[in-house]
Design an enzyme around this catalytic site. Sequence first.
Site, PDB file in Angstrom:
ATOM      1  N   LYS A   1      34.623  47.699  -0.111  1.00  0.00           N
ATOM      2  CA  LYS A   1      33.926  47.008   0.978  1.00  0.00           C
ATOM      3  C   LYS A   1      33.755  45.531   0.634  1.00  0.00           C
ATOM      4  O   LYS A   1      33.341  45.173  -0.464  1.00  0.00           O
ATOM      5  CB  LYS A   1      32.557  47.638   1.223  1.00  0.00           C
ATOM      6  CG  LYS A   1      31.835  47.150   2.470  1.00  0.00           C
ATOM      7  CD  LYS A   1      30.583  48.001   2.706  1.00  0.00           C
ATOM      8  CE  LYS A   1      29.919  47.663   4.027  1.00  0.00           C
ATOM      9  NZ  LYS A   1      29.247  46.357   3.974  1.00  0.00           N
TER      10      LYS A   1
ATOM     11  N   SER B   1      29.773  45.874  -2.114  1.00  0.00           N
ATOM     12  CA  SER B   1      28.869  47.009  -2.250  1.00  0.00           C
ATOM     13  C   SER B   1      28.901  47.557  -3.657  1.00  0.00           C
ATOM     14  O   SER B   1      29.946  47.581  -4.319  1.00  0.00           O
ATOM     15  CB  SER B   1      29.254  48.107  -1.255  1.00  0.00           C
ATOM     16  OG  SER B   1      28.479  49.275  -1.465  1.00  0.00           O
TER      17      SER B   1
ATOM     18  N   SER C   1       0.868  -1.174   0.000  1.00  0.00           N
ATOM     19  CA  SER C   1       0.000   0.000   0.000  1.00  0.00           C
ATOM     20  C   SER C   1       0.903   1.222   0.000  1.00  0.00           C
ATOM     21  O   SER C   1       2.060   1.156   0.440  1.00  0.00           O
ATOM     22  CB  SER C   1      -0.887   0.012   1.255  1.00  0.00           C
ATOM     23  OG  SER C   1      -1.452   1.291   1.481  1.00  0.00           O
ATOM     24  N   THR C   2       0.380   2.319  -0.479  1.00  0.00           N
ATOM     25  CA  THR C   2       1.138   3.567  -0.339  1.00  0.00           C
ATOM     26  C   THR C   2       1.521   3.795   1.114  1.00  0.00           C
ATOM     27  O   THR C   2       2.590   4.347   1.411  1.00  0.00           O
ATOM     28  CB  THR C   2       0.303   4.755  -0.846  1.00  0.00           C
ATOM     29  OG1 THR C   2       0.110   4.626  -2.259  1.00  0.00           O
ATOM     30  CG2 THR C   2       0.978   6.087  -0.544  1.00  0.00           C
TER      31      THR C   2
END
Length: 470
Positions: free
Chosen positions: A324, A318, A140-141
Amino acid sequence: MKCRIEHDCIGDREVPEDAIYGVQTLRASENFKITGIPISHYPQLVNALAYIKKAAALTNNQLGLLDDERKEAIAAACDQLLEGKHHDQFIVDVIQGGAGTSTNMNANEVIANLGLINMGAEKGDYEKLHPNIHVNMAQSTNDVYPTALRLALITKLDLLIESMEYLKQSFADKGKEFSRVIKMGRTQLQDAVPMTLGQEFASYATMIGEDIERVREAKDLIREINMGGTAIGTGLNAPPKYARIVTEKLCELTGYDLELAPDLVEATQDTGAYVQLSGVLKRVAVKISKICNDLRLLSSGPRCGLNEINLPRMAPGSSIMPGKVNPIIPEVVNQIAFTVIGSDMTVTMAAEAGQLELNVMEPSIAASLFNSLVIMRRGFRTLADRCVCGITANEERCRQYVEHSIGLVTALNPYIGYERSTEVANEALDTGRSVYEVVLEKGYMSKQDLDDALSPEKMTHTHPLNLLPK
């Protein structure tokens, strides 16, 4: 487009002729346009389904329920999937209604049609090899799907542990490299007592090592499966010996030490192991995110922050501030942690939503756990390779902090006592002088004794008892 006609309980449908899946898979792909992530995105899940269907076919053949030709056709089809072939035919969205039935039927139909091709028949000729009757025999699932989920999780957890071990070693290596770098430890972001940068990084390795053990413990809970329970755990339509034999076959095929649940009714509805695992993943994510916060703090600056360590410069930071560079790797791991923490809440709510003999929300649990495991594994490797391995220490900066810190006085407690230490700390803070200078000026210790007491070895590795005169 050339099509073939297939039939299910809803009616007839045209299925593309080149499709290896069938009508129920087609319906599911139309019904569940949710995440855009098909189950083929998780090859471990497809492989787990193939292992289960092969083990079931071998078991049913051994019990005299499935003839040799069909058994061989199913086994060969499963082997093709395990070789990585035809995974693109698993097209159902990972989040779906029906407790995973669409996933199970996707597997059943692909394996049936591959089996038909192996038998020299046409795709869709299900009288010769049927997805439900033969591929799904004695299943079964409700026992296939959770067992497949657990098999896939075991594989993914092994991969996660590998990445955690790798990250742990990266921090351990830095712990050795920085073992002689004296620095100021901090509590509540205030100066505390001296330590070495090596001790700080070694502690991160220890933290990760502890969590590796917690992941292994959670993985151990996942080994229990409910194969043979069929619909609700009573074993309807499965022979009495089926559950035991199919579990043995799965162990042989996967190499995993799987265990058949002692109560299949309980195991079919209980999702507690997933909640436990999800909680452990959250724990790991929270702790490594904290480590990333530390890396960002320790590397802050470069001129106006702590600047005790340098993270590798990975990208310009940046579009407006020239030069930066940001701590982008720790930042992305922070965000991975936020995602894992959110997924833990999803798993919790989905587990709580179970009703009576089944929890239909397991696809949501599966998607959440798989996603967490994938991004954690990738993120930890990225953190190790693109950040930790390239960290360098600003040794002079670290030593300056120690020499000018008021917290240095804590190391003198055993020598001059708490009251005098407090007096020295306050005077140093008020006058801007160092603790070292104030102690010498007041004559509380000789220069030789003071240098000895404030040596890196004494401050970071020994714990003297009361050294005050009796």
